[in-house]
Design an enzyme around this catalytic site. Structure first.
Site, PDB file in Angstrom:
ATOM      1  N   GLY A   1       0.944  -1.110  -0.523  1.00  0.00           N
ATOM      2  CA  GLY A   1       0.050   0.255  -0.238  1.00  0.00           C
ATOM      3  C   GLY A   1       0.363   1.590   0.235  1.00  0.00           C
ATOM      4  O   GLY A   1       0.478   2.508  -0.619  1.00  0.00           O
TER       5      GLY A   1
ATOM      6  N   ASP B   1      -3.045   4.490   7.860  1.00  0.00           N
ATOM      7  CA  ASP B   1      -2.733   2.998   8.758  1.00  0.00           C
ATOM      8  C   ASP B   1      -3.233   3.169   9.355  1.00  0.00           C
ATOM      9  O   ASP B   1      -2.757   4.206  10.362  1.00  0.00           O
ATOM     10  CB  ASP B   1      -1.279   2.749   7.525  1.00  0.00           C
ATOM     11  CG  ASP B   1      -1.210   1.669   8.124  1.00  0.00           C
ATOM     12  OD1 ASP B   1      -1.055   0.738   7.163  1.00  0.00           O
ATOM     13  OD2 ASP B   1      -0.249   1.250   8.856  1.00  0.00           O
ATOM     14  N   ARG B   2      -3.053   2.068  10.244  1.00  0.00           N
ATOM     15  CA  ARG B   2      -3.290   2.007  11.933  1.00  0.00           C
ATOM     16  C   ARG B   2      -1.978   2.807  12.209  1.00  0.00           C
ATOM     17  O   ARG B   2      -1.697   2.879  13.761  1.00  0.00           O
ATOM     18  CB  ARG B   2      -3.356   0.729  12.318  1.00  0.00           C
ATOM     19  CG  ARG B   2      -4.895   0.068  12.179  1.00  0.00           C
ATOM     20  CD  ARG B   2      -4.878  -1.123  12.993  1.00  0.00           C
ATOM     21  NE  ARG B   2      -4.337  -2.374  12.084  1.00  0.00           N
ATOM     22  CZ  ARG B   2      -4.326  -2.899  12.965  1.00  0.00           C
ATOM     23  NH1 ARG B   2      -4.900  -3.210  13.643  1.00  0.00           N
ATOM     24  NH2 ARG B   2      -3.005  -4.474  12.187  1.00  0.00           N
TER      25      ARG B   2
ATOM     26  N   SER C   1      -0.893  -7.507  -8.432  1.00  0.00           N
ATOM     27  CA  SER C   1       0.763  -8.447  -8.682  1.00  0.00           C
ATOM     28  C   SER C   1       1.883  -7.607  -8.576  1.00  0.00           C
ATOM     29  O   SER C   1       1.512  -6.595  -9.582  1.00  0.00           O
ATOM     30  CB  SER C   1       0.317  -9.739  -9.641  1.00  0.00           C
ATOM     31  OG  SER C   1       1.628 -10.188  -9.015  1.00  0.00           O
TER      32      SER C   1
ATOM     33  N   LYS D   1      -7.180 -13.260 -10.018  1.00  0.00           N
ATOM     34  CA  LYS D   1      -5.349 -13.272  -9.229  1.00  0.00           C
ATOM     35  C   LYS D   1      -5.303 -14.302  -8.497  1.00  0.00           C
ATOM     36  O   LYS D   1      -3.633 -14.877  -8.000  1.00  0.00           O
ATOM     37  CB  LYS D   1      -5.684 -11.900  -8.494  1.00  0.00           C
ATOM     38  CG  LYS D   1      -4.350 -12.065  -6.990  1.00  0.00           C
ATOM     39  CD  LYS D   1      -2.859 -11.928  -7.316  1.00  0.00           C
ATOM     40  CE  LYS D   1      -1.866 -11.315  -6.558  1.00  0.00           C
ATOM     41  NZ  LYS D   1      -1.856 -11.365  -5.622  1.00  0.00           N
TER      42      LYS D   1
ATOM     43  N   HIS E   1      -3.507 -16.494 -10.716  1.00  0.00           N
ATOM     44  CA  HIS E   1      -2.095 -16.307 -10.901  1.00  0.00           C
ATOM     45  C   HIS E   1      -1.615 -17.173  -9.409  1.00  0.00           C
ATOM     46  O   HIS E   1       0.491 -18.180  -9.886  1.00  0.00           O
ATOM     47  CB  HIS E   1      -2.107 -14.964 -10.630  1.00  0.00           C
ATOM     48  CG  HIS E   1      -0.672 -13.845 -11.056  1.00  0.00           C
ATOM     49  ND1 HIS E   1      -0.294 -14.423  -9.340  1.00  0.00           N
ATOM     50  CD2 HIS E   1      -0.071 -13.960 -11.390  1.00  0.00           C
ATOM     51  CE1 HIS E   1       1.029 -13.316  -9.470  1.00  0.00           C
ATOM     52  NE2 HIS E   1       1.075 -12.977 -10.942  1.00  0.00           N
ATOM     53  N   ASN E   2      -1.897 -17.077  -8.690  1.00  0.00           N
ATOM     54  CA  ASN E   2      -0.721 -16.973  -7.318  1.00  0.00           C
ATOM     55  C   ASN E   2      -1.283 -18.591  -7.154  1.00  0.00           C
ATOM     56  O   ASN E   2       0.027 -19.301  -6.855  1.00  0.00           O
ATOM     57  CB  ASN E   2      -1.818 -16.667  -5.844  1.00  0.00           C
ATOM     58  CG  ASN E   2      -0.946 -14.977  -6.242  1.00  0.00           C
ATOM     59  OD1 ASN E   2      -0.394 -15.017  -7.019  1.00  0.00           O
ATOM     60  ND2 ASN E   2      -1.257 -14.908  -4.991  1.00  0.00           N
TER      61      ASN E   2
ATOM     62  N   GLU F   1       2.225 -19.565  -9.680  1.00  0.00           N
ATOM     63  CA  GLU F   1       3.282 -19.209  -9.463  1.00  0.00           C
ATOM     64  C   GLU F   1       3.396 -20.424  -8.039  1.00  0.00           C
ATOM     65  O   GLU F   1       5.043 -20.726  -8.444  1.00  0.00           O
ATOM     66  CB  GLU F   1       3.098 -17.799  -8.369  1.00  0.00           C
ATOM     67  CG  GLU F   1       4.467 -17.308  -7.433  1.00  0.00           C
ATOM     68  CD  GLU F   1       3.939 -16.396  -6.559  1.00  0.00           C
ATOM     69  OE1 GLU F   1       3.468 -16.347  -5.680  1.00  0.00           O
ATOM     70  OE2 GLU F   1       3.244 -14.689  -7.818  1.00  0.00           O
TER      71      GLU F   1
END
Length: 316
Positions: free
Chosen positions: A37, A55-56, A137, A189, A192-193, A196
């Site tokens: 991110g 963000d935390r 990705s 995705k 895709h993984n 991979e």
């Protein structure tokens, strides 16, 4: 940086393209500024868009609450969620459903399961809020090289987010796709993984066999020789050579590799659809086996995951 490290970066992507004058500049809320991110925020800003990040961890955040983030964006808003799948994503979307207004859009760019996308889309639609799921990705290389994007959702919602997709994707004609309706992005995705997983397992098995025999005296250079002119050359192979340059026999690594969940989901989807996936299934089971012993193959898997995604490795 070593020459091999430079070769591990696909050369045709480069830095983000300048935003054409005709491209609509946008405001985006981005929730989750970790390894992925944070770099995505920077790449989007380089393209000229405004990003308000939460963000935390207050050291990473531009604002200090979801309420503040929503308040800083002009409507209709687009808010991109980049937090861990499961409970964290669910609670974030639940809160956004309370804060956002009809006409706003939520994008889930984490690794959520596609079935969760369908539920989230329905929950938000009940309040007039659009939803797009996006598989991302690119790992730690995405800031400079761009991110491969697979997104799902209604055409009008995707069109609203398209300037952000264009900022994130690699240069050129490829690297992003509207895969279909809600859930299609994360499903793509996930597959895709799964692929991979199987590719990394094949490299790892070949590496272990080469290391095992006495006649092959320089396994690292055998791997390096495959980088040009062979049908198995790939970015993963380049990253394997990088890993071997750092630790030639991977002696510093424990043969243990985690799985992110998407490999399991791929196998489950294959079972549900009666599609045989022997290579992907075997690669998932090999990761399970790595937790029972110090597997040489899993040293290579762990090294590759660290190289392309910055995933943690366990040292001996």
């Amino acid at each position: 940086m070593r020459e091999t490290a430079r070769r591990a970066v696909p050369s045709r992507t480069g830095t983000p393209p300048r935003t054409p004058k005709e491209t609509q500049l946008m405001e985006l809320g981005l929730i989750g500024l970790g390894k992925m991110g944070g770099n995505m925020r920077e790449r989007i800003r380089r393209a000229g868009h405004t990003v308000v990040g939460y963000d935390r961890n207050p050291d990473l955040a531009d604002v200090h609450s979801l309420e503040e983030l929503v308040g800083k964006l002009k409507g209709p808003r687009v808010v991109w969620v980049m937090v861990p799948a499961g409970a964290a994503t669910q609670s974030t979307i639940d809160r956004l459903a309370e804060l956002l207004e009809p006409g706003d859009i939520v994008v889930d760019g984490g690794n959520s399961r596609w079935t969760d996308d369908e539920k989230h889309a329905a929950e938000l639609a009940a309040k007039g809020i659009g939803f797009v799921d996006c598989g991302v990705s690119g790992g730690v290389w995405g800031l400079e090289n761009g991110y491969a994007l697979m997104y799902g959702g209604d055409k009008e919602h995707v069109a609203r987010v398209q300037p952000i997709f264009d900022a994130l994707k690699p240069e050129g004609d490829f690297g992003s796709v509207h895969a279909g309706k809600v859930g299609a992005g994360h499903f793509a995705k996930m597959v895709h993984n799964g692929i991979e997983y199987a590719m990394m397992q094949a490299y790892a098995e070949g590496w272990e066999l080469l290391e095992k025999v006495d006649s092959v005296e320089n396994v690292r250079e055998v791997f390096r020789s495959w980088q040009e002119g062979t049908v198995i050359r790939s970015w993963l192979l380049d990253l394997a050579v990088d890993a071997l340059d750092e630790d030639e026999h991977l002696d510093e690594l424990r043969g243990y590799a985690q799985d992110s969940g998407e490999g399991r989901w791929t196998v489950e989807a294959a079972i549900d659809n009666a599609v045989p996936l022997p290579a992907i299934t075997a690669s998932l089971f090999a990761r399970f086996a790595s937790r029972q012993e110090d597997s040489p193959q899993m040293k290579m898997i762990a090294a590759l995951r660290n190289q392309f995604g910055g995933h943690a490795v366990e040292k001996k």
